[in-house]
Design a protein around this motif. Sequence first.
Motif, PDB file in Angstrom:
ATOM      1  N   CYS A   7       0.818  -1.219   0.000  1.00  0.00           N
ATOM      2  CA  CYS A   7       0.000   0.000   0.000  1.00  0.00           C
ATOM      3  C   CYS A   7       0.848   1.264   0.000  1.00  0.00           C
ATOM      4  N   SER A   8       2.126   1.110  -0.306  1.00  0.00           N
ATOM      5  CA  SER A   8       3.066   2.235  -0.353  1.00  0.00           C
ATOM      6  C   SER A   8       3.211   2.948   0.984  1.00  0.00           C
ATOM      7  N   LEU A   9       3.080   2.184   2.066  1.00  0.00           N
ATOM      8  CA  LEU A   9       3.348   2.736   3.393  1.00  0.00           C
ATOM      9  C   LEU A   9       4.791   2.422   3.778  1.00  0.00           C
ATOM     10  N   ASP A  10       5.379   3.258   4.598  1.00  0.00           N
ATOM     11  CA  ASP A  10       6.744   3.054   5.070  1.00  0.00           C
ATOM     12  C   ASP A  10       6.719   1.967   6.143  1.00  0.00           C
ATOM     13  N   ALA A  11       7.164   0.779   5.794  1.00  0.00           N
ATOM     14  CA  ALA A  11       7.109  -0.372   6.697  1.00  0.00           C
ATOM     15  C   ALA A  11       7.981  -0.171   7.937  1.00  0.00           C
ATOM     16  N   ASP A  12       9.109   0.516   7.798  1.00  0.00           N
ATOM     17  CA  ASP A  12       9.969   0.756   8.966  1.00  0.00           C
ATOM     18  C   ASP A  12       9.272   1.671   9.970  1.00  0.00           C
ATOM     19  N   ARG A  13       8.628   2.715   9.475  1.00  0.00           N
ATOM     20  CA  ARG A  13       7.893   3.623  10.369  1.00  0.00           C
ATOM     21  C   ARG A  13       6.713   2.910  11.004  1.00  0.00           C
ATOM     22  N   LEU A  14       6.027   2.077  10.239  1.00  0.00           N
ATOM     23  CA  LEU A  14       4.911   1.312  10.795  1.00  0.00           C
ATOM     24  C   LEU A  14       5.422   0.375  11.893  1.00  0.00           C
ATOM     25  N   HIS A  15       6.521  -0.303  11.623  1.00  0.00           N
ATOM     26  CA  HIS A  15       7.082  -1.229  12.615  1.00  0.00           C
ATOM     27  C   HIS A  15       7.373  -0.505  13.926  1.00  0.00           C
TER      28      HIS A  15
END
Length: 173
Positions: A108-116
């Motif tokens: 979904c083009s989200l920043d996975a590192d920031r989400l983590h």
Amino acid sequence: MEFAIDDIWLPHEIHPETPKEGRPMTDLFPRFDIDQVTMTCRQRGEPYGLEFADMHTLSNTHLALEAAEFARDEGRYHDFHRAVFRAYFTEGRNIGDMTVLLDVARQCSLDADRLHRALAEARFAKRVTEGSEEAKARGVTAIPAFFFEGGPTITGAVSEDRFREVLRSLSDL
């Protein structure tokens, strides 16, 4: 899972007692009931191109609900919501698993590192708790739940005809 008020989806955990790794659906329901629900979902989803996998595991949805709140703040809520729905219901993936959620986020083009980091810090846990409290106050016991001003609440996987009936009854007021 979630419920909607004023066309806004709010987080709500139906089974917050579910362990982080999930649990077999047969711990909660007889296999016959699970198969019946799956068949009904497949029948109702088919005209819309929605596919449903066999249901074996109930995921703990807390992290997925927090991730959805992260996506909301990033302006990607609806994309994430559809993708996590597809991951769970169509692909049969465990949406309580951090790896699965990060994969969905990337799709979904989200920043996975920031989400983590946000999930590790439980940054959106309060929103999930507040959504569940509101759902309980409104008597939500199944999802999805739809509220119509001046009309009945619709819960669960109901037919399109049921929505049409409610909308027609409201337009007659």
